[in-house]
Design a protein around this motif. Structure first.
Motif, PDB file in Angstrom:
ATOM      1  N   ASN A 179       2.114   7.055  -3.048  1.00 20.40           N
ATOM      2  CA  ASN A 179       2.404   5.531  -2.188  1.00 20.40           C
ATOM      3  C   ASN A 179       2.858   6.075  -0.675  1.00 20.40           C
ATOM      4  OD1 ASN A 179       1.979   4.153  -4.348  1.00 20.40           O
ATOM      5  ND2 ASN A 179       3.958   4.485  -5.221  1.00 20.40           N
ATOM      6  N   TYR A 180       2.559   4.970   0.080  1.00 21.55           N
ATOM      7  CA  TYR A 180       3.073   5.242   1.613  1.00 21.55           C
ATOM      8  C   TYR A 180       3.478   4.217   1.960  1.00 21.55           C
ATOM      9  CZ  TYR A 180      -1.670   4.493   3.383  1.00 21.55           C
ATOM     10  OH  TYR A 180      -2.790   3.938   3.780  1.00 21.55           O
TER      11      TYR A 180
ATOM     12  N   GLU B  43       3.679  -1.624   1.626  1.00 19.75           N
ATOM     13  CA  GLU B  43       3.439  -0.495   0.795  1.00 19.75           C
ATOM     14  C   GLU B  43       1.777  -0.324   0.679  1.00 19.75           C
ATOM     15  OE1 GLU B  43       4.742   1.733  -3.355  1.00 19.75           O
ATOM     16  OE2 GLU B  43       5.439  -0.444  -2.882  1.00 19.75           O
ATOM     17  N   GLN B  44       1.162   0.893   0.495  1.00 15.95           N
ATOM     18  CA  GLN B  44      -0.156   1.226   0.329  1.00 15.95           C
ATOM     19  C   GLN B  44      -0.016   2.291  -0.710  1.00 15.95           C
ATOM     20  OE1 GLN B  44      -2.207  -0.523   2.703  1.00 15.95           O
ATOM     21  NE2 GLN B  44      -4.092  -0.175   1.766  1.00 15.95           N
ATOM     22  N   THR B  45      -1.043   2.042  -1.640  1.00 17.00           N
ATOM     23  CA  THR B  45      -1.286   3.333  -2.652  1.00 17.00           C
ATOM     24  C   THR B  45      -2.783   3.743  -2.300  1.00 17.00           C
ATOM     25  OG1 THR B  45       0.027   2.143  -4.036  1.00 17.00           O
ATOM     26  CG2 THR B  45      -1.182   3.623  -4.972  1.00 17.00           C
ATOM     27  N   GLU B  46      -2.654   5.190  -2.513  1.00 12.82           N
ATOM     28  CA  GLU B  46      -3.909   5.965  -2.182  1.00 12.82           C
ATOM     29  C   GLU B  46      -4.191   6.702  -3.657  1.00 12.82           C
ATOM     30  OE1 GLU B  46      -7.409   6.741  -0.454  1.00 12.82           O
ATOM     31  OE2 GLU B  46      -5.644   5.625   0.604  1.00 12.82           O
TER      32      GLU B  46
END
Length: 129
Positions: free
Chosen positions: A34-35, A46-49
């Motif tokens: 997460n970043y 929030e974004q998840t890679e």
């Protein structure tokens, strides 16, 4: 040249185990990283890679023993892209992190019957497939 990826995240599911063509044990698992960032309106987002991780040999056994869905883990190693063909004949590509170093960051007490501790391993980088 440098090909090195370092990630810290949580497992999306328990590691999957298989044997390679040479007979070596291989563990594969996905790690969510997460970043956060601010969008153009200044709101926090929030974004998840997701990263696919491959571990082989004795280290794969350790991953099977100590990692489970939700475990926090640090993985380090080179990215490799491979291709395969689907049953429909489509050519697909997948990029995977071939872990040479894995640190188990979740306490072992989070899994049944173990005591808290941070564990890790470093491999020689040999991938048997």
């Amino acid at each position: 040249m440098l090909n090195k990826c370092q990630i810290i995240g949580h497992l999306g599911a328990d590691p999957e185990m298989r044997n390679s063509a040479s007979g070596a044990l291989v563990a594969t698992f996905n790690v969510a990283v997460n970043y956060w960032f601010r969008d153009s309106d200044g709101a926090s987002q929030e974004q998840t890679e997701w990263y696919s991780v491959v571990v082989s040999g004795r280290e794969a056994e350790l991953c099977q023993q100590y990692l489970f869905k939700g475990s926090r883990v640090y993985c380090e190693g080179p990215n490799r892209t491979r291709q395969y063909q689907t049953q429909e004949g489509e050519l697909r590509y997948v990029t995977e992190l071939y872990a040479r170093s894995v640190k188990f960051l979740s306490p072992r007490s989070a899994s049944p019957g173990t005591s808290p501790s941070e564990s890790s391993f470093e491999s020689d980088g040999a991938v048997p497939f």
